[in-house]
Design an enzyme around this catalytic site. Sequence first.
Site, short mmCIF file in Angstrom:
data_model
loop_
_atom_site.label_atom_id
_atom_site.label_comp_id
_atom_site.label_asym_id
_atom_site.label_seq_id
_atom_site.Cartn_x
_atom_site.Cartn_y
_atom_site.Cartn_z
N ASN A 1 10.00 120.00 40.87
CA ASN A 1 11.45 119.90 41.13
C ASN A 1 12.45 120.75 40.63
OD1 ASN A 1 10.21 116.48 40.19
ND2 ASN A 1 10.96 116.93 42.15
N HIS B 1 9.33 110.57 45.74
CA HIS B 1 9.55 111.93 46.20
C HIS B 1 8.29 112.10 47.43
CE1 HIS B 1 10.93 113.59 41.95
NE2 HIS B 1 11.80 113.71 42.99
N CYS C 1 3.12 117.63 41.35
CA CYS C 1 4.22 117.47 40.69
C CYS C 1 4.48 118.52 39.30
CB CYS C 1 4.72 116.05 40.15
SG CYS C 1 4.89 114.85 41.18
N1 ARG Z 1 7.62 116.02 42.33
C1 ARG Z 1 7.42 115.15 41.69
N2 ARG Z 1 7.12 113.97 42.46
N3 ARG Z 1 7.90 115.02 40.26
C2 ARG Z 1 7.72 113.84 39.74
C3 ARG Z 1 8.70 113.67 38.80
C4 ARG Z 1 8.69 112.67 37.65
C5 ARG Z 1 10.27 112.61 37.05
N4 ARG Z 1 9.66 111.27 36.05
C6 ARG Z 1 11.16 111.75 38.12
O1 ARG Z 1 11.08 110.76 38.11
O2 ARG Z 1 11.95 112.75 38.24
#
Ligand code: ARG
Length: 705
Positions: A71, A168, A264
């Site tokens: 992210n 995501h 992630c």
């Molecule tokens: N690329 C991903 N799916 N990242 C997971 C992110 C987890 C993080 N706790 C969120 O909700 O943002």
Amino acid sequence: MTESIRFLMCSPDHYDVDYVINPWMEGNIHKSSFDKAREQWQNLYHLIKEHAIVDLVNPAKGWPDMVFTANAGLVLDKTVVLSRFYHKERQGEEPYFKTWFEGQGFTVHELPKDLPFEGAGDALFDREGRYLWAGYGFRSELDSHPLIAEWLDIEVLSLRLMDERFYHLDTCFCPLKGGYLMYYPPAFDSYSNRLIELRIPPEKLIIVEEPDAVNFACNTVNVNQMVIMNKASENLKARIEEAGFTVLETPLTEFLKAGGAAKCLTLRVTEPVIVDRHAVVKVESHTVLMEGHLLDAGLINRALDLVVEGGGSFKVLNFNLGEQRQSTSKAEIKISAPSHEVMEEIISQLIDIGVVSLEEDQRDARLQPVEQDGVGPDDFYVSTIYPTEVRVNGQWLTVQHQRMDGAIAISQTPNGLVAQCKILRDLKVGERVVVDVVGLRTIRKTESREARNAPQEFSFMSSGVSSERRVELIVEQVAWELRQIRDRGGKVVVTAGPVVIHTGGAQHLSHLIRQGYVQALLGGNAIAVHDMEQSIMGTSLGMDMKQGIAVKGGHRHHLKVINSVRRYGSIAAAVENGLVKSGVMYECVKNNIPFSLAGSIRDDGPLPDTQMDLIKAQEHYAELLQGADMILMLSSMLHSIGVGNMTPSGVKMVCVDINPAVVTKLSDRGSVESIGVVTDVGLFLSLLVNQLDKLTSRYGVVQVG
Ligand SMILES: NC(=[NH2+])NCCC[C@H](N)C(=O)O
Ligand SMILES: NC(=O)c1ccc[n+]([C@@H]2O[C@H](COP(=O)([O-])OP(=O)(O)OC[C@H]3O[C@@H](n4cnc5c(N)ncnc54)[C@H](O)[C@@H]3O)[C@@H](O)[C@H]2O)c1
């Protein structure tokens, strides 16, 4: 190790589940073990290091999710689109990632402040570098996609996420080397699934089932023929291996508690770059205008819900709030949709609630010629019940004969251009038909706060004891309006099914006809058959209507009645010759009330008056409905819905049925004039007649008979 492949990771020094911003975090606050998380992260780090170079960004205290470097942003070549986090809980990570990218010499693009986009978590390159799949719906806005396409000079394919567990794109979608795609289809809307199937041949699709999807099997790191993931079932592993990949599992349970896994925790910073690629984006935007009691009448919410539920997104550009209760508000809204097709669908629904294009964007409607009698162009605009105007040669024409489910045909007449709603079968070569949704607007009455708050559906069953009083209230209102219409020489049309007779309503409906409250009756074979059965034999469906018991051989009564009426040649002749001496059909004949009986596959006989040519029956119905002020729909799903489809807004419809679904279908046309009453029709009619008699007699209730 492949020198040319690099990943960015961030050590979990400050990792924890500190807050809840996705469903996985719920119930997991401070439930992940620090030591176990560290060990799991280290294992993943070493595994990837065997196959690629791993760069590290320093973790920052207070930003526990920084460990999820997917992210950080989206990288292609030496360009990065920095993430704009949706939740404030993660927004503080942005400057740290920015510093790292700048330090590595990347050109950093930043999205506007209020345009969320969560980097490679929501955007995944085809592994051959041909295009980018970009998700929207939870964390990233659709409007970010055109900017990404422009900055990275690549085609962007927008996919709408529908299941909040897969918030995501990288939680449910994983392009693999060789053009393969591993994904969980239910996480997407049908438009997106179609888009995926159009791009990826079936033999390259690896469909993941829910048990694997919730183990984050799609959240996979792919390095050449290697796939690294938390866990996969034997079946999924076999299918991935069949496609030529080696599956490496490494438990990441502590990170699942925060809603993330292998992919992630990494950001690939060396994506395959192909020279011959160009920005393409199908996202369309259109700015519209709304005016009215936008807040009081809930119109703005309805409009924005329609946009989001339809797969689009919006931005309110201007909102001018009316200051007084009676003053109206004005809003300018930018709508975005992933394709023209989706935009058309959204706009056509917005047109129904009175949304218009900005003055400067107004264009003529798109017209296409009718090439075959009775057949419209493929993309014809489907009309609604609302008064509509169409723009032709710069002029707004009012559409005549408004009805739903028709096409708008434009024809040249000696008096100029004429626009009219036509059912498909009536279209003629030489006419032009409106396609698409440009150059159209509907004229809606300004819906007041009062009208919106007035209950539209009354029920005996669904809302407890008090609802009985509510049915009485609606009966009082309907009675009042019936009297007004009668006294001013207006027109009430009744559609009725045989249940009216079985529930003892015949005497009440007869009374209404006699008293001049009904100007036309629409029904099928059955209402007439059972009404005359009651008149001639005292039974309805073979039941003695006075004693409420089945009469021996009664189930054949209605056939005998049909036979007798057929002998006379018509219902009118049967009445004139004294066969039928009372009842609904008797009153229609005696009071010169026109009726239309439309045939159906269920019909016995049929009666000589029943029109078995359905096109003729529809035409006759439409003729009798002309000029109606109110339509009273009494317990016939078939005929009531048929009539509802032919009726423009502005005609009050009162639908009485014991089945709430029928009532909802009819009262849910978004028309304030429609009222649904969920109750027994015999009871409704008896209350109605009593109320009317109360209204017309100064001395209380008059005997009905
Ligand atoms: N690329 C991903 N799916 N990242 C997971 C992110 C987890 C993080 N706790 C969120 O909700 O943002
Ligand atoms: N013998 C015959 O020729 C014969 C017999 C029956 C139906 N038909 C024909 O079949 C077609 C469909 O018939 P239909 O319109 O009766 O059926 P329908 O299913 O379209 O409608 C009947 C409606 O009555 C409602 N209802 C049932 N009990 C009720 C009650 N006590 N109070 C209020 N609503 C109640 C139901 O929920 C339903 O929506 C018609 O064309 C009819 O003429 C012919």
